[in-house]
Write a protein that holds these residues in place. Structure first.
Motif, short mmCIF file in Angstrom:
data_model
loop_
_atom_site.label_atom_id
_atom_site.label_comp_id
_atom_site.label_asym_id
_atom_site.label_seq_id
_atom_site.Cartn_x
_atom_site.Cartn_y
_atom_site.Cartn_z
N PHE A 80 4.90 7.92 6.69
CA PHE A 80 5.17 6.50 6.42
C PHE A 80 6.51 6.22 5.76
CE2 PHE A 80 0.55 7.37 6.06
CZ PHE A 80 0.23 6.89 7.32
N CYS A 81 7.41 7.18 5.80
CA CYS A 81 8.77 6.95 5.30
C CYS A 81 9.52 6.10 6.32
CB CYS A 81 9.52 8.28 5.12
SG CYS A 81 11.27 8.08 4.76
N ARG A 82 10.17 5.04 5.84
CA ARG A 82 10.91 4.17 6.76
C ARG A 82 12.41 4.20 6.50
NH1 ARG A 82 8.75 -1.66 7.03
NH2 ARG A 82 10.49 -1.78 8.45
N CYS A 83 12.85 5.13 5.68
CA CYS A 83 14.27 5.27 5.40
C CYS A 83 15.01 5.57 6.71
CB CYS A 83 14.50 6.40 4.41
SG CYS A 83 13.69 6.12 2.82
N TRP A 84 16.27 5.24 6.75
CA TRP A 84 17.04 5.49 7.97
C TRP A 84 18.47 5.88 7.63
CZ3 TRP A 84 21.06 1.88 9.05
CH2 TRP A 84 21.02 0.71 8.27
N GLU A 125 12.59 9.73 -5.06
CA GLU A 125 13.74 10.54 -4.57
C GLU A 125 14.45 9.81 -3.44
OE1 GLU A 125 10.38 12.59 -3.18
OE2 GLU A 125 10.18 11.26 -4.90
N HIS A 126 13.67 9.08 -2.63
CA HIS A 126 14.28 8.36 -1.51
C HIS A 126 15.04 7.14 -2.00
CE1 HIS A 126 11.67 10.20 1.92
NE2 HIS A 126 12.09 11.09 1.05
N GLU A 127 14.47 6.48 -2.99
CA GLU A 127 15.14 5.33 -3.58
C GLU A 127 16.48 5.77 -4.17
OE1 GLU A 127 12.05 3.61 -5.93
OE2 GLU A 127 12.70 1.57 -5.44
N GLY A 143 0.81 -1.22 0.00
CA GLY A 143 0.00 0.00 0.00
C GLY A 143 0.83 1.26 0.00
N TYR A 144 2.13 1.10 0.18
CA TYR A 144 2.98 2.29 0.22
C TYR A 144 3.71 2.43 -1.10
CZ TYR A 144 7.10 5.13 1.26
OH TYR A 144 8.08 6.06 1.22
N GLN A 145 3.68 3.64 -1.62
CA GLN A 145 4.41 3.92 -2.85
C GLN A 145 5.79 4.43 -2.45
OE1 GLN A 145 2.88 4.24 -6.28
NE2 GLN A 145 1.50 2.79 -5.33
#
Ligand SMILES: [Zn+2]
Length: 284
Positions: A240-244, A199-201, A193-195
């Motif tokens: 909902f960003c899970r980047c770290w 840019e984060h990728e 469900g998350y796109q």
């Protein structure tokens, strides 16, 4: 999505009443609005229960973030001493996050209920006094209910998201205290469900520089085309960003092009020093 039977019952009664009499008085509308508001509130998980869930979810996220293995993944080389120093501040972050999240959920709730009531009122005031026969009840009631129907699911997501934000802020505090000089962005592909944000990728594995850090001040490192962490949004900042971030505290962990001549010299002499020590130690 299940909205309680009671809300459905009140909504159906309200619609039937309006269809029969039409919008003939403000009083009629207000009475139903009041009843709908009460029924909408009652159809949601009670706030106290939700706050308890929120507190336990964030406390769990906190404990997981403080786990030595999790910590050293994001802050390699963090010392016991540093951790001891920042512990009170980290606890404060947890408390702040619990408060802020509870507020956020309350605001979302109020907004969703108001939206539902607005839809109802918009529909109700369009019906002429005396009533009408040309109404598709099912469609209208679906449209009205949509405002709060997705709320329980949304609230779960908010709690999980707040956990990610908490973990990010904890590691940022630890990084600051450890004297981090840069951070490597790690992209995480979200759950269903998350796109993923392109840019984060694209930032995955890239270095970002911490402004004003000691290595910059001492002229040991340079940007070499990189950005500062404060020039972009933070990890887990957007919904909902899970980047770290994996924080970097030592010159030796920077790409070569980010070192100045002085930085390379400092690194070389530190290595020489280290060799001398090890040799002396081995020689006994
Ligand atoms: Zn992200």
């Amino acid at each position: 999505m299940a909205v309680s039977v009671e809300f459905h019952r009140v909504l159906t009664a309200a619609m039937n009443d309006l269809i029969e009499h039409g919008f003939d008085s403000q009083e009629r509308l207000e009475r139903w609005m009041r009843e709908l508001r009460v029924a909408a509130r009652a159809s949601l998980v009670p706030e106290r229960v939700l706050e308890r869930e929120l507190t336990s979810a964030l406390t769990r996220a906190f404990a997981q973030a403080m786990n030595p293995r999790a910590l050293s993944r994001r802050n390699p080389g963090v010392s016991e001493y540093t951790l001891l120093n920042v512990k009170p501040e980290l606890r404060k972050k947890l408390d702040q996050r619990i408060l802020a999240s509870a507020n956020l959920i309350r605001l979302n709730r109020d907004a969703a209920i108001e939206k539902t009531l607005q839809r109802f009122s918009g529909w109700a005031t369009s019906i002429p006094a005396g009533g009408t026969r040309s109404v598709n009840r099912r469609e209208e009631s679906e449209r009205v209910r949509r405002g709060i129907a997705g709320l329980p699911f949304e609230e779960r997501r908010v709690i999980i998201d707040q956990g990610h934000k908490l973990v990010a802020s904890i590691n940022q505090v630890v990084a600051e205290e450890s004297g981090a000089i840069a951070a490597i962005w790690h992209h995480v592909k979200e759950s269903p469900g998350y796109q993923a944000r392109p840019e984060h990728e694209a930032r995955d594995g890239r270095f970002f520089v911490i402004r004003g850090n000691w290595a910059l001040r001492d002229g040991l490192m340079k940007l070499a085309g990189r950005k500062y962490t404060d020039e972009i949004e933070q990890v887990a900042e957007l919904p909902f960003c899970r980047c770290w971030y994996e924080y970097v505290t030592a010159l030796r962990d920077l790409p070569n092009d980010m070192l100045t001549v002085k930085g390379r010299e400092a690194l070389a002499s530190a290595r020489k020093e280290l060799r001398r020590f090890t040799n002396a130690y081995v020689a006994g």
